[in-house]
Enzyme design. Sequence first.
Site, PDB file in Angstrom:
ATOM      1  N   ARG A  38      15.324  46.226  13.400  1.00  0.00           N
ATOM      2  CA  ARG A  38      16.302  45.370  13.577  1.00  0.00           C
ATOM      3  C   ARG A  38      17.367  45.600  12.421  1.00  0.00           C
ATOM      4  N   THR A  83       0.532  23.392  19.903  1.00  0.00           N
ATOM      5  CA  THR A  83       1.770  23.717  20.788  1.00  0.00           C
ATOM      6  C   THR A  83       1.233  23.768  22.214  1.00  0.00           C
ATOM      7  N   ASP A  92      21.974   0.194  11.891  1.00  0.00           N
ATOM      8  CA  ASP A  92      22.408   1.584  11.601  1.00  0.00           C
ATOM      9  C   ASP A  92      21.348   2.299  10.886  1.00  0.00           C
ATOM     10  N   SER A 115      22.097  18.099   0.729  1.00  0.00           N
ATOM     11  CA  SER A 115      22.711  17.421   2.050  1.00  0.00           C
ATOM     12  C   SER A 115      21.221  17.085   2.766  1.00  0.00           C
ATOM     13  N   SER A 116      20.653  18.287   3.049  1.00  0.00           N
ATOM     14  CA  SER A 116      19.585  17.873   4.152  1.00  0.00           C
ATOM     15  C   SER A 116      18.612  17.114   3.513  1.00  0.00           C
ATOM     16  N   LYS A 153       0.990  20.344  23.758  1.00  0.00           N
ATOM     17  CA  LYS A 153       2.369  19.878  23.750  1.00  0.00           C
ATOM     18  C   LYS A 153       2.812  20.264  25.466  1.00  0.00           C
ATOM     19  N   GLU A 194      10.729  25.770   8.018  1.00  0.00           N
ATOM     20  CA  GLU A 194      12.150  25.663   8.522  1.00  0.00           C
ATOM     21  C   GLU A 194      12.306  25.905   9.914  1.00  0.00           C
ATOM     22  N   HIS A 204       2.801  35.040   7.523  1.00  0.00           N
ATOM     23  CA  HIS A 204       2.819  36.078   8.681  1.00  0.00           C
ATOM     24  C   HIS A 204       3.981  36.829   8.764  1.00  0.00           C
ATOM     25  N   HIS A 205       4.891  36.444   7.758  1.00  0.00           N
ATOM     26  CA  HIS A 205       6.188  37.340   7.942  1.00  0.00           C
ATOM     27  C   HIS A 205       6.145  38.301   6.951  1.00  0.00           C
ATOM     28  N   SER A 261      10.431  15.419  25.167  1.00  0.00           N
ATOM     29  CA  SER A 261       9.675  14.411  26.065  1.00  0.00           C
ATOM     30  C   SER A 261      10.169  13.164  26.070  1.00  0.00           C
ATOM     31  N   HIS A 263      25.647  35.434  10.784  1.00  0.00           N
ATOM     32  CA  HIS A 263      25.225  34.703  11.943  1.00  0.00           C
ATOM     33  C   HIS A 263      24.063  34.204  12.026  1.00  0.00           C
ATOM     34  N   TRP A 307      19.614  36.944   6.480  1.00  0.00           N
ATOM     35  CA  TRP A 307      19.557  35.523   6.079  1.00  0.00           C
ATOM     36  C   TRP A 307      18.122  35.291   5.531  1.00  0.00           C
ATOM     37  N   TYR A 313      10.061  25.394  12.130  1.00  0.00           N
ATOM     38  CA  TYR A 313       9.593  24.065  13.047  1.00  0.00           C
ATOM     39  C   TYR A 313      10.457  23.008  12.834  1.00  0.00           C
ATOM     40  N   HIS A 340       8.982  29.300   6.660  1.00  0.00           N
ATOM     41  CA  HIS A 340       8.181  29.176   8.094  1.00  0.00           C
ATOM     42  C   HIS A 340       8.351  27.490   8.528  1.00  0.00           C
TER      43      HIS A 340
HETATM   44  C1  HEA Z   1      19.486  29.035  16.278  1.00  0.00           C
HETATM   45  C2  HEA Z   1      19.646  30.192  15.778  1.00  0.00           C
HETATM   46  C3  HEA Z   1      20.305  31.287  16.495  1.00  0.00           C
HETATM   47  C4  HEA Z   1      20.809  31.547  17.664  1.00  0.00           C
HETATM   48  C5  HEA Z   1      21.647  30.113  18.551  1.00  0.00           C
HETATM   49  C6  HEA Z   1      21.501  32.632  17.845  1.00  0.00           C
HETATM   50  C7  HEA Z   1      22.379  33.148  18.944  1.00  0.00           C
HETATM   51  C8  HEA Z   1      22.544  34.486  19.503  1.00  0.00           C
HETATM   52  N1  HEA Z   1      22.073  35.427  18.568  1.00  0.00           N
HETATM   53 FE1  HEA Z   1      21.130  35.525  16.741  1.00  0.00          FE
HETATM   54  N2  HEA Z   1      19.889  35.324  15.136  1.00  0.00           N
HETATM   55  C9  HEA Z   1      19.474  34.420  14.543  1.00  0.00           C
HETATM   56  C10 HEA Z   1      19.540  33.091  15.009  1.00  0.00           C
HETATM   57  C11 HEA Z   1      20.131  32.792  16.144  1.00  0.00           C
HETATM   58  N3  HEA Z   1      20.584  33.429  16.833  1.00  0.00           N
HETATM   59  C12 HEA Z   1      18.854  34.757  13.108  1.00  0.00           C
HETATM   60  C13 HEA Z   1      18.018  34.045  12.406  1.00  0.00           C
HETATM   61  C14 HEA Z   1      18.810  36.259  13.082  1.00  0.00           C
HETATM   62  C15 HEA Z   1      18.496  37.054  12.009  1.00  0.00           C
HETATM   63  C16 HEA Z   1      19.610  37.300  11.092  1.00  0.00           C
HETATM   64  C17 HEA Z   1      19.002  38.473  10.046  1.00  0.00           C
HETATM   65  O1  HEA Z   1      18.477  39.492  10.658  1.00  0.00           O
HETATM   66  O2  HEA Z   1      19.271  38.207   8.770  1.00  0.00           O
HETATM   67  C18 HEA Z   1      19.665  36.646  14.393  1.00  0.00           C
HETATM   68  C19 HEA Z   1      19.830  38.056  14.479  1.00  0.00           C
HETATM   69  C20 HEA Z   1      20.622  38.279  15.903  1.00  0.00           C
HETATM   70  C21 HEA Z   1      20.524  39.638  16.331  1.00  0.00           C
HETATM   71  C22 HEA Z   1      20.045  40.867  15.610  1.00  0.00           C
HETATM   72  C23 HEA Z   1      21.019  41.360  14.559  1.00  0.00           C
HETATM   73  C24 HEA Z   1      20.285  42.615  13.584  1.00  0.00           C
HETATM   74  O3  HEA Z   1      19.348  42.626  13.569  1.00  0.00           O
HETATM   75  O4  HEA Z   1      21.138  43.367  13.446  1.00  0.00           O
HETATM   76  C25 HEA Z   1      21.109  39.774  17.493  1.00  0.00           C
HETATM   77  C26 HEA Z   1      21.787  41.053  18.178  1.00  0.00           C
HETATM   78  O5  HEA Z   1      21.632  40.906  19.396  1.00  0.00           O
HETATM   79  C27 HEA Z   1      21.720  38.375  17.579  1.00  0.00           C
HETATM   80  C28 HEA Z   1      22.310  38.021  18.843  1.00  0.00           C
HETATM   81  C29 HEA Z   1      22.637  36.588  19.110  1.00  0.00           C
HETATM   82  C30 HEA Z   1      23.229  36.287  20.277  1.00  0.00           C
HETATM   83  C31 HEA Z   1      24.087  37.185  21.410  1.00  0.00           C
HETATM   84  C32 HEA Z   1      23.311  34.933  20.400  1.00  0.00           C
HETATM   85  C33 HEA Z   1      23.849  34.013  21.368  1.00  0.00           C
HETATM   86  O6  HEA Z   1      23.273  32.984  21.911  1.00  0.00           O
HETATM   87  C34 HEA Z   1      25.275  33.385  20.894  1.00  0.00           C
HETATM   88  C35 HEA Z   1      25.955  32.824  21.934  1.00  0.00           C
HETATM   89  C36 HEA Z   1      27.085  31.925  21.360  1.00  0.00           C
HETATM   90  C37 HEA Z   1      28.270  32.299  21.499  1.00  0.00           C
HETATM   91  C38 HEA Z   1      28.918  33.498  21.765  1.00  0.00           C
HETATM   92  C39 HEA Z   1      29.670  31.301  20.846  1.00  0.00           C
HETATM   93  C40 HEA Z   1      30.416  30.557  21.964  1.00  0.00           C
HETATM   94  C41 HEA Z   1      31.316  31.110  22.818  1.00  0.00           C
HETATM   95  C42 HEA Z   1      32.511  31.495  22.054  1.00  0.00           C
HETATM   96  C43 HEA Z   1      33.004  31.541  20.787  1.00  0.00           C
HETATM   97  C44 HEA Z   1      33.513  32.175  23.124  1.00  0.00           C
HETATM   98  C45 HEA Z   1      33.872  33.499  22.933  1.00  0.00           C
HETATM   99  C46 HEA Z   1      32.851  34.401  23.685  1.00  0.00           C
HETATM  100  C47 HEA Z   1      33.016  35.585  24.073  1.00  0.00           C
HETATM  101  C48 HEA Z   1      34.136  36.458  23.487  1.00  0.00           C
HETATM  102  C49 HEA Z   1      32.027  36.224  25.029  1.00  0.00           C
HETATM  103  N4  HEA Z   1      21.341  37.583  16.685  1.00  0.00           N
HETATM  104  C1  HEA Z   2      12.123  27.554  16.464  1.00  0.00           C
HETATM  105  C2  HEA Z   2      11.874  28.463  15.910  1.00  0.00           C
HETATM  106  C3  HEA Z   2      10.477  29.306  15.898  1.00  0.00           C
HETATM  107  C4  HEA Z   2       9.365  28.933  16.461  1.00  0.00           C
HETATM  108  C5  HEA Z   2       8.806  27.496  17.173  1.00  0.00           C
HETATM  109  C6  HEA Z   2       8.172  29.845  16.110  1.00  0.00           C
HETATM  110  C7  HEA Z   2       6.966  29.826  16.705  1.00  0.00           C
HETATM  111  C8  HEA Z   2       5.932  30.768  16.338  1.00  0.00           C
HETATM  112  N1  HEA Z   2       6.318  31.962  15.730  1.00  0.00           N
HETATM  113 FE1  HEA Z   2       7.928  32.643  15.117  1.00  0.00          FE
HETATM  114  N2  HEA Z   2       9.635  32.928  14.172  1.00  0.00           N
HETATM  115  C9  HEA Z   2      10.927  32.595  14.279  1.00  0.00           C
HETATM  116  C10 HEA Z   2      11.008  31.136  14.699  1.00  0.00           C
HETATM  117  C11 HEA Z   2      10.237  30.469  15.309  1.00  0.00           C
HETATM  118  N3  HEA Z   2       8.960  30.946  15.593  1.00  0.00           N
HETATM  119  C12 HEA Z   2      11.814  33.122  13.436  1.00  0.00           C
HETATM  120  C13 HEA Z   2      13.352  32.737  13.079  1.00  0.00           C
HETATM  121  C14 HEA Z   2      11.288  34.445  13.016  1.00  0.00           C
HETATM  122  C15 HEA Z   2      11.912  35.501  12.151  1.00  0.00           C
HETATM  123  C16 HEA Z   2      12.312  35.355  10.817  1.00  0.00           C
HETATM  124  C17 HEA Z   2      12.946  36.702  10.305  1.00  0.00           C
HETATM  125  O1  HEA Z   2      12.332  37.525   9.925  1.00  0.00           O
HETATM  126  O2  HEA Z   2      14.328  36.719  10.519  1.00  0.00           O
HETATM  127  C18 HEA Z   2      10.037  34.262  13.530  1.00  0.00           C
HETATM  128  C19 HEA Z   2       9.000  35.263  13.259  1.00  0.00           C
HETATM  129  C20 HEA Z   2       7.560  35.201  13.436  1.00  0.00           C
HETATM  130  C21 HEA Z   2       6.681  36.038  12.738  1.00  0.00           C
HETATM  131  C22 HEA Z   2       6.928  37.233  11.905  1.00  0.00           C
HETATM  132  C23 HEA Z   2       7.155  38.528  12.466  1.00  0.00           C
HETATM  133  C24 HEA Z   2       7.465  39.528  11.756  1.00  0.00           C
HETATM  134  O3  HEA Z   2       8.544  39.411  11.161  1.00  0.00           O
HETATM  135  O4  HEA Z   2       6.597  40.616  11.763  1.00  0.00           O
HETATM  136  C25 HEA Z   2       5.579  35.599  13.327  1.00  0.00           C
HETATM  137  C26 HEA Z   2       3.951  36.319  13.177  1.00  0.00           C
HETATM  138  O5  HEA Z   2       3.078  35.567  13.136  1.00  0.00           O
HETATM  139  C27 HEA Z   2       5.707  34.412  14.141  1.00  0.00           C
HETATM  140  C28 HEA Z   2       4.861  33.586  14.805  1.00  0.00           C
HETATM  141  C29 HEA Z   2       5.076  32.683  15.499  1.00  0.00           C
HETATM  142  C30 HEA Z   2       4.146  31.491  16.099  1.00  0.00           C
HETATM  143  C31 HEA Z   2       2.369  32.069  16.139  1.00  0.00           C
HETATM  144  C32 HEA Z   2       4.625  30.549  16.557  1.00  0.00           C
HETATM  145  C33 HEA Z   2       3.777  29.439  17.332  1.00  0.00           C
HETATM  146  O6  HEA Z   2       4.489  28.095  16.861  1.00  0.00           O
HETATM  147  C34 HEA Z   2       3.985  29.394  18.854  1.00  0.00           C
HETATM  148  C35 HEA Z   2       3.158  28.605  19.782  1.00  0.00           C
HETATM  149  C36 HEA Z   2       3.359  28.608  21.092  1.00  0.00           C
HETATM  150  C37 HEA Z   2       2.632  28.920  21.929  1.00  0.00           C
HETATM  151  C38 HEA Z   2       1.606  30.018  21.498  1.00  0.00           C
HETATM  152  C39 HEA Z   2       3.071  28.851  23.444  1.00  0.00           C
HETATM  153  C40 HEA Z   2       2.476  27.610  24.139  1.00  0.00           C
HETATM  154  C41 HEA Z   2       0.914  27.466  24.103  1.00  0.00           C
HETATM  155  C42 HEA Z   2       0.269  27.331  25.012  1.00  0.00           C
HETATM  156  C43 HEA Z   2       0.612  27.449  26.600  1.00  0.00           C
HETATM  157  C44 HEA Z   2      -1.284  27.182  24.610  1.00  0.00           C
HETATM  158  C45 HEA Z   2      -2.050  28.356  25.139  1.00  0.00           C
HETATM  159  C46 HEA Z   2      -1.756  29.596  24.418  1.00  0.00           C
HETATM  160  C47 HEA Z   2      -2.741  30.456  23.838  1.00  0.00           C
HETATM  161  C48 HEA Z   2      -4.106  30.087  23.616  1.00  0.00           C
HETATM  162  C49 HEA Z   2      -2.053  31.791  23.703  1.00  0.00           C
HETATM  163  N4  HEA Z   2       7.060  34.154  14.161  1.00  0.00           N
HETATM  164 CU   LIG Z   3       6.731  31.729  10.526  1.00  0.00          CU
END
Ligand code: HEA
Ligand code: HEA
Ligand SMILES: [Cu+2]
Lengths: 381, 528, 308
Positions: B448, B326, B103, B167-168, B329, B253, B300-301, B266, B74, B139, B255, B251
């Site tokens: 989790r 952020t 293009d 590819s990327s 923005k 990634e 921070h992870h 925007s 997933h 993942w 962003y 990380h």
């Molecule tokens: C962009 C990234 C992305 C997106 C879009 C989502 C979308 C969703 N994720 Fe996400 N998720 C991750 C990225 C994302 N996730 C990542 C990185 C992890 C961590 C993995 C790890 O721990 O290694 C994670 C882990 C994660 C967990 C934790 C699993 C665990 O720790 O064991 C859960 C649990 O609730 C969850 C739920 C969902 C759900 C319900 C959606 C929903 O938003 C999905 C909705 C979409 C659909 C359902 C598909 C469209 C509809 C159909 C196909 C029709 C059929 C529908 C029905 C039968 C109802 N995700």
């Molecule tokens: C699109 C993806 C995305 C984005 C944008 C972010 C944004 C941020 N993330 Fe997130 N993060 C993930 C995707 C993302 N993260 C994923 C996938 C994981 C889990 C990976 C895994 O373990 O599987 C993760 C996990 C993760 C962790 C690790 C947690 C843990 O495993 O223990 C941390 C810790 O610092 C963190 C921090 C942040 C911070 C500080 C931002 C900042 O960029 C956020 C900044 C934005 C704001 C703060 C809001 C707007 C700001 C204001 C309105 C201004 C004023 C605000 C203040 C002064 C408070 N993220």
């Molecule tokens: Cu991070």
Amino acid sequence: MLPKAKLWLALTVAALTMLSTNLQAAWDLNMPQGVTQISRDTYDLHMQILWWCVAIGVVVFSVMIWSIVNHRKSKGAVPATFHESTKVEIVWTIIPFIILILMAVPATRVLTHAYDASESDLDIQITGYQWRWEYRYLRQNADEDEVSFFSNLSTSRDEINNTMPKQENYLLDVDNPLVIPINKKVRFLVTSNDVIHAWWVPDFAVKKDAIPGFINETWTIVEEPGVYRGQCAELCGIDHGFMPIVVHALPQDEYDAWYAGRQEQARAARAQANNVVTRDQAMATGEAIYNRTCVACHQAGGVGLAPAFPALAGSSVVNGDLTANIELVLHGVPGTAMASYARMLSPVELSGIVTYIRNSFGNSTGDLVQPADVNALLEAQ
Amino acid sequence: MSAAHDDHHHGPAKGLSRWLFTTNHKDIGTLYLWFSFAMFLLGGSFAMVIRAELFQPGLQLVEPNFFNQMTTMHGLIMVFGAVMPAFVGLANWMIPMMIGAPDMALPRMNNWSFWILPFAFAMLSSTLLMDAGAPNFGWTFYAPLSTTYAPETVTFFIFAVHIMGASSIMGAINIIATVLNMRAPGMTLMKMPLFVWTWLITAYLLIAVMPVLAGVVTMMLFDIHFGTSFFNAAGGGDPVLFQHVFWFFGHPEVYIMILPAFGVISAIIPTFARKRLFGYDSMVYATASIAFLSFIVWAHHMFTVGMPIAGELFFMYATMLIAVPTGVKVFNWVATMFRGSMTFETPMLFAIAFVVLFTMGGFTGLMLAITPADFQYHDTYFVVAHFHYVLVPGAVFSIMAATYYWLPKWTGHMYDERLGKLHFWLSFIGVNILFFPQHFLGLAGMPRRIPDYALQFADFNWISSIGGFLFGASQLILLVVVIKCIKGGKKATAQVWDGAKGLEWTVASPAPYHTFTTPPNPDLIEAP
Amino acid sequence: MASAGSHETYYVPEQTRLPFFASIGLVLMVFGLGNALNDIKSAESASLSTWISLFGFGLLSFIIFQWFSTVIRENHAGLNSDQLKRSYVWGMSWFIFSEVMFFAAFFGALFYVRNFVVPWLGGEGDKGITGEMLWPNFTAVWPVIENPNPALFHDPEEALNVHEWSLAFFAKFLPFWNTVILLTSSVTVHFAHTALKANKRKQLVQWLSVTVALGVLFLCLQVLEYTEAYEHYGLTLNSGIYGSTFFLLTGFHGFHVTLGTFILAVMLLRSMKGHFKPDDHFGFEAASWYWHFVDVVWVGLFIFVYLM
Ligand code: HEA
Ligand code: HEA
Ligand SMILES: [Cu+2]
Ligand code: CUA
């Protein structure tokens, strides 16, 4: 459209109602305040930052919602033409920055405190295994008896597989809890035997990764006696969800009594190591061990879980040379999930488990292994 | 402006070969978008398995091992298969049109970047059918669970990562070359739409970190098959080394998955607020700052791996800093809405929801950044809630907003606004029921990646699952809307939205197969 | 339109079959290879997988050959505008940057291991308790000649890096000569470039031949070095972190030199066939950039793997 919308509305309301009943039923909405200085500090930090975020959110979203309500075209709003202002940009760069500093100061203080593991009263080495914890109390002097034991999930597989009602503390009970004295600085030396695990007790605000080949230090001073539960917090394979942590914090005198009892047990186990066991005894010990320790991989009935985990029923090892079988269980198979059980189980238990697998699941070698046989192999190294 | 459709330019080829062999940026964009949607459904179905198993305590549907495979696949498929390709698809479609280029700079390589992906994901997904089972180590595939203790299919996983990395990288190179070299006369850097800017910066991130990902999986490959000891203390290595290298990629990634979303938002907010984007320059600088900071916050992870305290403090401070750009923005978007003249078509609804819910996800991100507090949050559902808030109502909502926004330009028809709004509201409600309770679960201590949980977590889990099913099912509406819109509907004008500005709105709808084979009139290019 | 007349059209190629089949080649190559590796690990025969992999590799190579021929043909046909050529320049530069980051991952690993991991395992620094409790017999020295657990990772007998800072030593030190060779080759390829720009074809071919020869020589010496490492120093992939970092860094570098030499050889052939003009020779330029990049990586390697 309308009836559908109503249906959804009703569903949402229903969900929200359940949510609020839940709010009243259990107070597990928020981080626990815990029973240590660090855990309370962490809680305060958490709340403080949460409120900062809420406050910022309220300001930002208010402006936005206000604009959405008032500056809509349907209300005849005419767009303004301004599109930049260095002054406000500077303001809303500086203010968040200041807020961040206000957050960073207490965070730094709590972290520095949490990192200071020096001058402990008691040292315990914690080792993660797939999927159990080992606790080893480091001795003050070398001729003391060492207290060390494994802590396994004690919830039965039947509860997990829904064939039995789930007890309180479902998945959060172990056979041998860690026992520590209250009001003493206990230092934990956390490591692992196989993959990365993490030792976590929320009420102590202690979470430390157990990394194979490395030692991480952390510590706690528990202020109230009680039973505290936690779970492994790093994905460590199949049974990651099934390796809980239970800590009993006892007043010093009770702790001392417990510790002395454990030392006594260790002496007794050593004495027993050359006891002669009967077939029934061995089979009973073996069955208990199997269901506690081996079943996760080799499964009930010894059928295994293809392809990763071989069946023991009909296995050529289990039905083959006895010594080879004992050695395999003693040393495991390096590089696979089959761990070495030489330290995890006592000679009595080892003799029991080998006897058991060689005479169960349709295997019928008729062998009876004695603790002394195991001991001999253990000492041969 | 349909004059751009000159005689000596060919339309698309007929039949399948159009799609297999095309060099046209619009065709390739379409391919990317459909591929991404297919992966979204696949990854979403895996999420549905997760949510169904977690509906109640106890093991009901799947074995723990399969559950881990679901979690892993997933995450991988959503990140690499759904979100990233969707943004590349949007880039392909829109960047040449936005900068007045005929293009992409390297059209054949463009086709290659795309066609690697279906094969890579086919190979990755085929592991589900193999005896050893799919990757089951998350993942983030931490060693040694992903090396010594991994199922043998990890080898295919490694190679899949290698080729989708290739590819990327090719895709990113293409975008950089396009943006830097193909802009129409008069399209200065500081006149580029923000979507182009954010993608340019994203492309740099990709080029900088995808090779690092390739490096870390290469080390895994050698540890597994050739006896090296990068991640094994017995040979002088360290499992934590894996995490450092992985998160140096990981990380940035995240962003990569949000900067293009910022670009989309925007573009949409000014259109429907009928007002110029507030603080264009600061938006550009903020994006660049976020990208820069993203390279120095990776650990921070890893706050709980036992880094020396100096490291913990450094990574905490650096991470917190990201809130500043952020925030700029977010404030700029709000300021754009402020005293505008707003209407609320589906793209705008998604955009507004993005601003609110992404910000909430950002706030929890900031909370996670506070090291001692992260000791409590780490590896719990609080983290799951955080990243889904920034990814689903963040990245995915922005992709949906973009789809509704540009769909008339792509197909020449208006989509069904009523269905669009229905899709929005169901998604909005569903996503919050799905992910908001997960904050509570995490704080209450639910780890989790577990297939079964203690009884006190039962209530929030079933609520979350219901929300998940609702959200998932609603996504089928999007499919219906898109197909209906391709088949027909009200004719769209060239400008489509009365507040829309920019070169893409000067060409006819549907956009002709070739646009800007001669550059547009420089007078058309206004500052955004 | 105002600018239409002065506008040079960008060459957007027609449909092409190349990338689709290149993808098939690529995926067959890695799929076969993955299977073969797994078979070898579980001690099964890998013959079919190996063939699949080789077929994929063959297909990919064939397509890439076709692809470059097409590009060259188009350029000769005058289809390419200056703007397209600039696209190639941007493309190549950022491709090289991505390669730099690939090596950065391995260099990063090396620094992390040397500065943190090995001291910790040896009982020094912040996490010194690791060494004290778990690896009491291990001492932190770089290169690691005695592994924490020699039963799992056999100890190399001797390190390959510089032992003493004397002229006599360097005179017999292979990596030193390799450095000289590669640096020289960077200069010769530059001479070739200058010659090309001055339209001195004969010198172009001569200098390019010298460069290719130096590349081949480097590779031969590298093979020699590896044989020595395996046979005389007991330094292998299996001998712990020193061998791991050593072979991955030098190995991937060697792989890049192989590629670079091959590309330069192709450029040599093209030069002999009369390709390239003094003002239009991006293929050549790209090859030479690549070569300089490979060179710079080696300098980094020489310093951090052999000298320090
Ligand atoms: C962009 C990234 C992305 C997106 C879009 C989502 C979308 C969703 N994720 Fe996400 N998720 C991750 C990225 C994302 N996730 C990542 C990185 C992890 C961590 C993995 C790890 O721990 O290694 C994670 C882990 C994660 C967990 C934790 C699993 C665990 O720790 O064991 C859960 C649990 O609730 C969850 C739920 C969902 C759900 C319900 C959606 C929903 O938003 C999905 C909705 C979409 C659909 C359902 C598909 C469209 C509809 C159909 C196909 C029709 C059929 C529908 C029905 C039968 C109802 N995700
Ligand atoms: C699109 C993806 C995305 C984005 C944008 C972010 C944004 C941020 N993330 Fe997130 N993060 C993930 C995707 C993302 N993260 C994923 C996938 C994981 C889990 C990976 C895994 O373990 O599987 C993760 C996990 C993760 C962790 C690790 C947690 C843990 O495993 O223990 C941390 C810790 O610092 C963190 C921090 C942040 C911070 C500080 C931002 C900042 O960029 C956020 C900044 C934005 C704001 C703060 C809001 C707007 C700001 C204001 C309105 C201004 C004023 C605000 C203040 C002064 C408070 N993220
Ligand atoms: Cu991070
Ligand atoms: Cu042990 Cu998770």
